[in-house]
Design a protein around this motif. Structure first.
Motif, short mmCIF file in Angstrom:
data_model
loop_
_atom_site.label_atom_id
_atom_site.label_comp_id
_atom_site.label_asym_id
_atom_site.label_seq_id
_atom_site.Cartn_x
_atom_site.Cartn_y
_atom_site.Cartn_z
N CYS A 34 4.85 -7.01 -6.12
CA CYS A 34 4.91 -6.34 -4.84
C CYS A 34 6.37 -6.42 -4.40
O CYS A 34 6.79 -7.42 -3.81
N GLY B 219 6.78 -7.03 -0.63
CA GLY B 219 6.39 -8.35 -0.13
C GLY B 219 7.16 -9.47 -0.81
O GLY B 219 7.70 -10.37 -0.16
N CYS C 17 1.94 -7.12 4.08
CA CYS C 17 0.98 -7.76 3.18
C CYS C 17 1.25 -9.26 3.12
O CYS C 17 2.11 -9.77 3.83
N CYS D 30 1.70 -10.87 0.05
CA CYS D 30 2.07 -11.17 -1.34
C CYS D 30 3.19 -12.19 -1.47
O CYS D 30 3.10 -13.14 -2.26
N LYS E 82 2.62 3.55 -3.60
CA LYS E 82 2.24 2.55 -2.58
C LYS E 82 2.86 2.93 -1.24
O LYS E 82 2.20 2.84 -0.19
ZN LIG Z 1 2.36 -6.99 -1.06
#
Ligand SMILES: [Zn+2]
Ligand SMILES: Nc1nc2c(ncn2[C@@H]2O[C@H](COP(=O)(O)OP(=O)(O)OP(=O)(O)O)[C@@H](O)[C@H]2O)c(=O)[nH]1
Length: 458
Positions: free
Chosen positions: A53, A56, A64, A66, A100
């Protein structure tokens, strides 16, 4: 499959030093293992299987959890002095960074994380863990304690023959910016996020999801985790149940519980191994099925209903599916106001060209599903759909459950059309499994004119 290592080096970081290994995976991506201590010997080690990610992990995005999960898992491994983080290059649950970000835009417009993916034509979760299992085997890890909140990850590894002796929750307290996102993960993807505090989380023994058959079913699930879609359509598994006398329902197409409890778990496990599940409208009218994964761990496949005349009932249970918006495939001949009505009830209509009999053209539908990101599709029935799929040879794998009973009911297949005029379809070197009292036969159809070998690779 043995996975070659490309390079490795010692990497000191804040919490300690990790041996860092890059693998030369067959998917062309540079997956990384960060390991500490001796993993091959001793009790099952603490392992984090982390999906890339960028936002993140690198930027510390608050959308998020992550980045914090990665840092916390490395901290815990360092505290134990032993364990591994596999850093898998599966950005955006496998859809990539650009997609994403597009999904984020949709989330800003009110879609949740699952619907945003689906709106973009992807599966809710496009990852698989075949590479992870290969890397773990390479590291000598056959059993582990997995730091995750995602039961589908536990199920996927188990299917791949890695024993998850415990799931260790890795819950990061929510932030205002990601509270809704985390709720959606819990609600729609089954993430277990109710352990309140990271520090308090302890290992939980994983109860095997389904007391499914024996390990003899592993080759089937292993095969399913490795198959890849063709360019023109998804990998298609035809899966249905019938009695000894070939009935799949009672007379008059009345519903009938054919398979036993163990085979039901087995079927749910099969569902969880597919991106999407397809049935004909007849099955909806007769059984009003939910098509969810209830008796196994895993994510619900995307339901797809073939409904040429749009007979889909306005009160069907699929319209209140817990995690997916049902896709109804129909033709340009369908009644437009009925289409709008179903759309207003939450269905998504796929308008597909007609075949020579003015039904949904199945090849065109499969191509559309492929374009929407469905890599593998399970077809569960009913008779008309099964017949068309076999007639047109649109399947790659058959999984048939035979229950030891005589029913004298509705045959599993409608009378064959073109099949009668062609070569018979044989299953190449079939496998036989006993599941509870039922017999499961599985295998790939022989490609016409091919040798046994070729058919098996189909
Ligand atoms: Zn993430
Ligand atoms: N497509 C998409 N991917 C996302 C989104 N938010 C985070 N991700 C990606 O999701 C992946 C991590 O998956 P998660 O669902 O957070 O968690 P998990 O790996 O399934 O489960 P845990 O082991 O508990 O972390 C990373 O690859 C992220 O880039 C989103 O809104 N949409």
């Amino acid at each position: 499959m043995k996975i070659p290592t490309a390079a490795c080096a010692r990497l000191p970081v804040d919490v300690g030093a990790f041996q860092t290994t890059v693998f030369d995976a067959y998917d062309g991506k540079e997956h990384v293992a960060l390991t500490m201590g001796e993993l091959a010997d001793g009790p099952p080690a603490l392992v984090r299987i982390h999906s890339e990610c960028f936002t993140g992990d690198v930027l510390g995005s608050h959308r998020c959890d992550c980045g914090e999960q990665l840092a916390e898992s490395m901290r815990r491994i360092a505290r134990e002095g032993r364990g591994a983080v596999l850093y898998l290059r599966q950005e955006g649950r496998g859809i990539g960074l650009a997609e994403k970000l597009r999904a984020y835009q949709l989330q800003d417009l009110g879609f949740d994380t699952v619907d945003a993916n689906i709106e973009l034509g992807h599966a809710a979760d496009a990852r698989d863990y075949g590479v992870a299992a290969s890397i773990l085997r390479d590291l000598g890890v056959h059993a582990l304690q997995l730091m995750t909140n995602n039961p589908a990850k536990v199920a996927a590894l188990t299917r791949l023959g890695i024993e998850v002796v415990a799931r260790v929750p890795l819950v990061i307290p929510p932030r205002p910016e990601n509270r809704e996102y985390l709720n959606a993960k819990a609600r729609r993807m089954g993430h277990l996020l109710d352990s309140p505090d990271v520090a308090e989380t302890k290992a939980q023994i994983v109860v095997p999801a389904a007391k499914v058959p024996s390990d003899r079913s592993e080759p089937l699930f292993d095969l399913l985790s490795r198959v890849s879609a063709r360019r023109d359509r998804p990998f298609v598994t035809l899966s249905y149940a019938q009695s000894l006398d070939g009935s799949s329902a009672a007379l008059g197409n009345r519903p009938l519980a054919i398979s036993g409890g163990a085979s039901r778990c087995f079927t749910h496990r099969l569902r969880a191994a597919h991106d999407a599940i397809l049935v004909g409208i007849g099955t909806i009218l007769a059984d009003d099925p939910r098509l969810t994964v209830r008796e196994a761990h895993g994510v619900d496949p995307q339901p797809v209903i073939v409904d040429s005349r749009l007979r889909f009932p306005l009160d069907a249970r699929l319209l209140t599916h817990p995690t997916r918006k049902v896709w109804i495939a129909t033709t340009p001949l369908a009644n437009p106001s009925r289409m709008r009505r179903l759309e207003s009830l939450g269905a998504e209509l796929l308008v597909v060209p007609v075949d020579t009999m003015e039904r949904v053209d199945l090849s065109a539908l499969l191509a559309l599903l492929r374009a929407r990101g469905v890599r593998n599709l399970m077809i569960e029935g009913g008779g008309r759909v099964l017949t068309q799929v076999v007639d047109q040879r649109l399947f790659d794998l058959l999984v048939l459950t035979v229950a030891p009973m005589m029913v004298g009911g509705t045959p599993a297949f409608a009378p064959h059309q073109s099949l009668r005029n062609r070569e018979h379809t044989r299953i190449d070197r079939p496998n036989y499994l006993q599941v509870g009292d039922d017999l499961v036969i599985w295998g790939a159809p022989q490609v016409p004119g091919a040798t046994g070998e070729g058919a098996r690779d189909a």
